[in-house]
Motif scaffolding. Structure first.
Motif, short mmCIF file in Angstrom:
data_model
loop_
_atom_site.label_atom_id
_atom_site.label_comp_id
_atom_site.label_asym_id
_atom_site.label_seq_id
_atom_site.Cartn_x
_atom_site.Cartn_y
_atom_site.Cartn_z
N ARG A 45 41.30 44.22 38.49
CA ARG A 45 40.68 42.90 38.56
C ARG A 45 40.54 42.45 40.02
NH1 ARG A 45 40.95 44.81 34.35
NH2 ARG A 45 39.01 45.55 35.20
N ARG A 46 41.55 42.75 40.85
CA ARG A 46 41.46 42.39 42.27
C ARG A 46 40.34 43.16 42.95
NH1 ARG A 46 47.22 42.17 41.63
NH2 ARG A 46 47.40 44.30 42.34
N SER A 47 40.13 44.41 42.56
CA SER A 47 39.04 45.19 43.15
C SER A 47 37.68 44.61 42.77
CB SER A 47 39.13 46.66 42.75
OG SER A 47 38.78 46.85 41.40
N GLU A 48 37.62 43.82 41.69
CA GLU A 48 36.41 43.13 41.26
C GLU A 48 36.27 41.76 41.93
OE1 GLU A 48 36.98 42.91 37.06
OE2 GLU A 48 36.40 44.99 36.73
N GLY A 49 37.26 41.38 42.74
CA GLY A 49 37.19 40.12 43.45
C GLY A 49 38.00 38.98 42.85
N GLN A 50 38.68 39.22 41.75
CA GLN A 50 39.51 38.18 41.15
C GLN A 50 40.88 38.17 41.82
OE1 GLN A 50 39.55 38.97 36.95
NE2 GLN A 50 37.58 37.97 36.64
N ARG A 51 41.52 37.01 41.84
CA ARG A 51 42.84 36.87 42.45
C ARG A 51 43.92 37.06 41.38
NH1 ARG A 51 42.31 31.35 45.39
NH2 ARG A 51 44.54 31.60 45.27
N ALA A 52 43.94 38.21 40.75
CA ALA A 52 44.85 38.48 39.64
C ALA A 52 46.25 38.78 40.15
CB ALA A 52 44.34 39.65 38.82
N GLU A 53 47.24 38.34 39.37
CA GLU A 53 48.63 38.65 39.68
C GLU A 53 49.39 38.87 38.38
OE1 GLU A 53 51.12 35.13 40.90
OE2 GLU A 53 49.11 34.30 41.20
N VAL A 54 50.51 39.56 38.47
CA VAL A 54 51.32 39.86 37.29
C VAL A 54 52.54 38.95 37.29
CG1 VAL A 54 52.68 41.62 36.10
CG2 VAL A 54 50.58 42.27 37.31
N VAL A 55 52.81 38.32 36.15
CA VAL A 55 54.00 37.51 35.95
C VAL A 55 54.67 37.95 34.66
CG1 VAL A 55 53.10 35.51 37.22
CG2 VAL A 55 52.75 35.67 34.76
N MET A 56 55.96 37.64 34.55
CA MET A 56 56.71 37.99 33.35
C MET A 56 56.84 36.76 32.46
SD MET A 56 58.35 40.34 31.84
CE MET A 56 59.47 40.57 30.51
N ASP A 57 56.51 36.91 31.19
CA ASP A 57 56.72 35.86 30.20
C ASP A 57 57.99 36.22 29.45
OD1 ASP A 57 56.71 33.99 28.20
OD2 ASP A 57 54.77 34.55 27.38
N LEU A 58 59.09 35.58 29.80
CA LEU A 58 60.38 35.91 29.20
C LEU A 58 60.44 35.59 27.72
CD1 LEU A 58 62.72 34.73 32.07
CD2 LEU A 58 62.02 37.06 31.52
N THR A 59 59.69 34.58 27.29
CA THR A 59 59.70 34.18 25.89
C THR A 59 59.17 35.28 24.99
OG1 THR A 59 59.37 31.89 26.57
CG2 THR A 59 58.92 32.41 24.25
N THR A 60 58.09 35.94 25.43
CA THR A 60 57.48 36.99 24.60
C THR A 60 57.82 38.40 25.08
OG1 THR A 60 55.46 36.99 25.93
CG2 THR A 60 55.52 35.48 24.03
N ASP A 61 58.62 38.50 26.14
CA ASP A 61 59.00 39.80 26.72
C ASP A 61 57.76 40.64 27.03
OD1 ASP A 61 60.85 41.63 27.72
OD2 ASP A 61 60.91 42.74 25.83
#
Length: 63
Positions: free
Chosen positions: A29-45
């Motif tokens: 997604r970043r290579s397409e120009g979006q500012r994507a990042e990964v986060v952890m959702d602890l509630t849904t693991d």
């Protein structure tokens, strides 16, 4: 500063050893120009690939 987020993808935390699908998806997604990042959702693991801010809504609509 806004706390608005758009979720681009969800990936289970229990993936195969050595596999990083959320990171790979975010990188693409970043290579397409979006500012994507990964986060952890602890509630849904799960790892979420997100875009923060109001520009995220416009970017998500274009995908």
């Amino acid at each position: 500063m806004t706390n608005k987020r758009v979720v681009l993808g969800r990936f289970p935390a229990g993936g195969p050893r050595g596999s990083w699908p959320a990171e790979e998806f975010a990188r693409d997604r970043r290579s397409e120009g979006q500012r994507a990042e990964v986060v952890m959702d602890l509630t849904t693991d799960a790892f979420l690939v997100i875009v923060r801010g109001p520009e995220g809504a416009a970017e998500r609509a274009a995908v």
